[in-house]
Design an enzyme around this catalytic site. Structure first.
Site, short mmCIF file in Angstrom:
data_model
loop_
_atom_site.label_atom_id
_atom_site.label_comp_id
_atom_site.label_asym_id
_atom_site.label_seq_id
_atom_site.Cartn_x
_atom_site.Cartn_y
_atom_site.Cartn_z
N LEU A 37 15.41 59.31 55.96
CA LEU A 37 15.83 59.06 57.33
C LEU A 37 17.33 58.81 57.30
CD1 LEU A 37 14.55 58.86 60.16
CD2 LEU A 37 14.20 56.42 59.76
N ASP A 38 18.10 59.57 58.08
CA ASP A 38 19.56 59.44 58.09
C ASP A 38 20.00 57.99 58.31
OD1 ASP A 38 19.89 62.13 57.73
OD2 ASP A 38 20.31 62.59 59.83
N PRO A 39 21.13 57.58 57.71
CA PRO A 39 21.63 56.22 57.92
C PRO A 39 21.78 55.85 59.40
CG PRO A 39 22.82 57.24 56.13
CD PRO A 39 21.94 58.31 56.72
#
Length: 301
Positions: A37-39
């Site tokens: 999951l992207d930052p």
């Protein structure tokens, strides 16, 4: 300790850091997440603990759902709010035009991942090349979008909210980018929340702070889901084999079924005894073959 933590990852934290923090809180050595999951994204991040890491593949190739916001009028290097502006547009899309093109983004379609992504290019991740100033030309690949809905449109601030349901490999940032290009107004993601990863749902997810509190109560069932939680779609054989047969499976030996057994063939099944995990097995021509063996001594709870 083994099982799953349905973590509600906060915005601004990498998936790798989230896993490390969970390991520290639970005092475990082995853990891994089922899908990056992207930052800048928040929401569901399933984390496998201990022996549950052996069934992580069953939590990856599943349906995923997202809520996201697209800001119209700009295109950015990262296709999200972190990137630099590379192009602008004064055009403001209308609801009718947005709804008109949505069907073009549903089904099996070709998608080019963002330049700032974890896709490998000659053994190097694309975002590493992009950060070093190199041009990144990624090939398109087929992805499967199950549903895309326009939830709301803020005309004053020129942004729109969407709901997306898809299979693995879909980049929401690419969806936003391509929507903007097709509408002629450009666009990038300003907010992204994952609300589902297979059987894991946002409504049941817990934050890191909640995990700390629940762990201190010493009640594992309050924060840890069982190993088999991601195996609900495959055949489960509990107390199906004799003690001797279970011992053979644990030692990696095949079992030949006699005529008393109804099952003759099964691509994949989950074997347990007394609900304690034993192995993931395949059954072909009445021969049971252990594919993944679990080194556990008792129930997680």
């Amino acid at each position: 300790m083994y099982g799953w933590v349905n973590l509600d990852k906060p915005c601004g934290m990498s998936s790798a850091l989230a896993v490390n923090l969970v390991k520290r809180i639970l005092n475990v050595k082995k853990a891994g997440h089922a899908g990056t999951l992207d930052p800048l994204a928040s929401g569901v991040l399933p984390i496998a603990i201990g022996e549950a890491t052996k069934v992580m593949p069953y939590a990856v190739d599943v349906i995923k759902s997202y809520l996201f916001t697209v800001q119209w009028g700009e295109q950015r290097t990262t296709d999200d709010a972190e990137g630099e502006i590379v192009d602008k547009s004064d055009m403001i899309p209308c609801v009718e035009n947005i709804k008109k093109i949505i069907p073009d983004f549903i089904g099996l379609l070709k998608q080019v991942p963002p330049s700032f992504s974890a896709v490998h290019v000659n053994g190097v991740r694309a975002f590493e090349l992009a950060r070093s100033g190199q041009d990144v030309n990624l090939s398109s690949r087929f992805v499967d979008v199950l549903e895309l809905k326009l939830l709301s449109f803020d005309v004053e601030n020129n942004k729109a909210d969407f709901y997306l349901s898809c299979r693995k490999g879909v980049y929401v940032r690419s969806i936003a980018r391509d929507l903007g290009i097709k509408l002629g107004c450009l666009g990038y993601v300003t907010k992204l929340q994952r609300v589902r990863v297979g059987c894991f749902r946002k409504k049941n997810a817990i934050t890191l702070e909640m995990l700390k509190t629940l762990y201190s109560t010493n009640c594992k069932s309050s924060y840890l889901l069982p190993l088999w939680y991601v195996l609900q779609d495959i055949k489960h054989l509990n107390n199906f084999f004799s003690e001797l047969e279970i011992k053979k499976l644990k030692n990696g030996q095949n079992i030949e079924l006699n005529n008393l057994y109804v099952i003759r063939n099964c691509d994949i099944c989950y074997v347990s005894t007394g609900n304690v995990p034993v192995a993931i097995c395949s059954i072909v021509n009445s021969v049971v073959r252990p594919v993944r063996i679990f080194n556990v001594r008792g129930l997680v709870f």
